[in-house]
Design a protein around this motif. Structure first.
Motif, PDB file in Angstrom:
ATOM      1  N   LYS A  76      40.509  42.786  39.468  1.00  0.00           N
ATOM      2  CA  LYS A  76      41.560  42.116  39.081  1.00  0.00           C
ATOM      3  C   LYS A  76      41.783  40.503  39.286  1.00  0.00           C
ATOM      4  CE  LYS A  76      45.277  45.434  37.983  1.00  0.00           C
ATOM      5  NZ  LYS A  76      45.309  47.058  39.559  1.00  0.00           N
ATOM      6  N   GLU A  77      40.853  40.390  40.393  1.00  0.00           N
ATOM      7  CA  GLU A  77      41.028  38.805  40.881  1.00  0.00           C
ATOM      8  C   GLU A  77      39.729  38.067  40.381  1.00  0.00           C
ATOM      9  OE1 GLU A  77      41.843  38.022  45.567  1.00  0.00           O
ATOM     10  OE2 GLU A  77      42.897  40.248  45.236  1.00  0.00           O
ATOM     11  N   ASP A  78      39.089  39.007  39.601  1.00  0.00           N
ATOM     12  CA  ASP A  78      38.062  38.265  38.797  1.00  0.00           C
ATOM     13  C   ASP A  78      36.634  38.103  40.072  1.00  0.00           C
ATOM     14  OD1 ASP A  78      38.686  38.026  36.328  1.00  0.00           O
ATOM     15  OD2 ASP A  78      40.056  36.191  37.085  1.00  0.00           O
ATOM     16  N   ILE A  79      36.758  39.067  40.942  1.00  0.00           N
ATOM     17  CA  ILE A  79      35.748  38.932  41.556  1.00  0.00           C
ATOM     18  C   ILE A  79      34.210  40.041  40.965  1.00  0.00           C
ATOM     19  CG2 ILE A  79      34.530  39.685  43.807  1.00  0.00           C
ATOM     20  CD1 ILE A  79      37.130  39.448  45.352  1.00  0.00           C
ATOM     21  N   GLN A  80      33.558  39.409  40.783  1.00  0.00           N
ATOM     22  CA  GLN A  80      32.225  40.154  40.273  1.00  0.00           C
ATOM     23  C   GLN A  80      31.930  41.323  40.690  1.00  0.00           C
ATOM     24  OE1 GLN A  80      30.005  38.416  36.761  1.00  0.00           O
ATOM     25  NE2 GLN A  80      30.692  36.876  38.012  1.00  0.00           N
ATOM     26  N   VAL A  81      31.491  42.755  40.515  1.00  0.00           N
ATOM     27  CA  VAL A  81      30.525  43.625  41.527  1.00  0.00           C
ATOM     28  C   VAL A  81      29.506  43.958  40.853  1.00  0.00           C
ATOM     29  CG1 VAL A  81      30.140  45.546  42.365  1.00  0.00           C
ATOM     30  CG2 VAL A  81      32.773  43.707  42.254  1.00  0.00           C
ATOM     31  N   ALA A  82      27.715  43.233  41.471  1.00  0.00           N
ATOM     32  CA  ALA A  82      27.102  44.592  40.921  1.00  0.00           C
ATOM     33  C   ALA A  82      25.806  45.249  41.809  1.00  0.00           C
ATOM     34  CB  ALA A  82      26.026  43.531  40.843  1.00  0.00           C
TER      35      ALA A  82
END
Ligand SMILES: Cc1cc2nc3c(=O)[nH]c(=O)nc-3n(C[C@H](O)[C@H](O)[C@H](O)COP(=O)(O)OP(=O)(O)OC[C@H]3O[C@@H](n4cnc5c(N)ncnc54)[C@H](O)[C@@H]3O)c2cc1C
Length: 263
Positions: A137-143
C-alpha cells in the motif's frame, strides 16, 4: 536524517547508561578492546585485569556476599558482514522491513529483496501476508524467493537482483563478533556459528565466566540480554535459580500498519 539522528542522540543521552555505570561504587569503566589472555585474565589497552584469581569459581562467587567477577559483554553486528546464504536469525528480517518502511516514508523508492518465499518467515503466514499488504500500500516493492543475490556497479547505480538503486542496505542476519576475544586462551567454547556456548544460567565452559546478551545466541534482543543479566544476578546474588529456558519468547516488528497518504 540530521533531525532524526539528533533526536536519537538526545534519547540515547537521556538514557545515561554510561553515566550511571561510572557513578557506581566499585565499578570501573575502561574503554578499549578487551581480550582474554588466559582463564580469568583479560587484557585491555595493554593492561591486564585478573578476575577473582583461580579460586573465583562459580561456587565461590555464589557463596560470596560481594562476588568479584568480570562479566564479559559482547555483541553481534548487522550488515558489516554480509552472509547471503545464511539462515535468518530469530528477528527474522524485521530490521530490514523496519528500515524499508522508514526510508519509504522519508521519500525513497524502496525494494525489499528476500530469499524466503514470504516476508517474516518465522511468523505465522497470515502475518506475512498482512505485512506484505501494508508495504504494498506504501508502494514498497517486494521480491521474494531471491537466491544467489549478487551486487553489480553500473552507470545507473547499484544493480541487485535486477533492481537498480543508489543505495543498498544489507540486513541479512547477524554473526557473533566473538572471533577476536581470545576465547581459546580462556577455554571458552563456542558453537559452530561462533556463539559462546552457555548453560541455563549463562555460565560458559570456563568456570567463573558468564556470557550475556547477543554473543550467547540465546536471545538476540535487548530484553533477552537484560534478562540474561537478571538470571546471572539472581543465581549469583540471591541464590534464586532462574534459567534461560524459563523465559517466555516475545518480540515485536516495529512497522506502522497505518498507511499515510504522501503529503
Ligand atoms: C538495527 C538493529 C535493530 C534492533 N532492534 C531491536 C529491537 O527493536 N528490539 C530489541 O529488543 N532488540 C533489537 N536489536 C537487538 C539489540 O540491539 C541487541 O539484542 C542488544 O543490543 C544486545 O545487547 P548486548 O548487551 O548483548 O550487546 P550490545 O548492545 O551490542 O553491547 C555490547 C557492548 O560490548 C562492547 N564490546 C564488544 N566487543 C568488545 C571487546 N572486545 N572489548 C570491549 N568491549 C566490547 C560493544 O562496544 C558494546 O558496547 C536490534 C539490533 C540492531 C542491529
Amino acid at each position: 536524517m540530521k533531525k532524526l539522528k539528533a533526536r536519537k542522540d538526545a534519547i540515547v543521552a537521556r538514557a545515561g547508561v554510561e553515566k550511571s555505570l561510572r557513578s557506581l561504587t566499585n565499578c570501573e569503566v575502561i574503554e578499549g578492546h578487551a581480550r582474554f589472555t588466559a582463564p580469568h585474565t583479560v587484557s585491555v589497552n595493554g593492561k591486564t585485569l585478573i578476575s577473582g584469581g583461580s579460586s573465583s569459581t562459580w561456587e565461590a562467587a555464589r557463596d560470596s556476599s560481594r562476588p568479584e567477577c568480570a562479566i564479559f559483554h559482547q555483541f553481534v553486528h548487522d550488515g558489516r558482514r554480509f552472509r547471503a546464504a545464511a539462515p535468518f536469525d530469530s528477528r527474522g528480517s524485521a530490521v530490514g522491513l523496519e528500515f524499508a518502511q522508514m526510508y519509504r516514508r522519508f521519500g525513497s523508492e524502496v525494494t525489499v529483496i528476500e530469499q524466503a518465499p514470504r516476508l517474516l518467515p518465522h511468523e505465522d503466514e497470515d502475518i506475512s501476508a498482512a505485512v506484505l499488504d501494508i508495504l504494498a500500500k506504501e508502494d514498497i516493492q517486494v521480491a521474494l524467493n531471491a537466491h544467489n543475490v549478487a551486487v553489480k556497479a553500473t552507470d545507473q547505480g547499484l544493480n541487485v537482483h535486477n533492481f537498480t538503486g543508489t543505495h543498498l542496505l544489507v540486513a541479512a542476519g547477524r554473526v557473533p563478533n566473538t572471533d577476536d576475544l581470545g576465547l581459546d586462551a580462556a577455554g571458552i567454547a563456542t558453537d559452530e556459528r561462533g556463539y559462546i556456548h552457555v548453560d541455563e544460567d549463562c555460565a560458559t565452559s570456563a568456570r567463573g565466566v558468564w556470557a550475556l546478551g547477543d554473543c550467547n545466541g540465546r536471545g538476540g534482543f535487548t530484553h533477552t540480554s537484560y534478562n540474561d543479566y537478571e538470571i546471572v544476578a539472581a543465581n549469583l546474588l540471591d541464590k534464586d535459580s532462574r534459567r534461560i529456558s524459563d523465559r517466555i519468547y516475545c518480540s515485536a516488528v516495529y512497522i506502522d500498519p497505518r498507511w499515510h497518504a504522501p503529503e
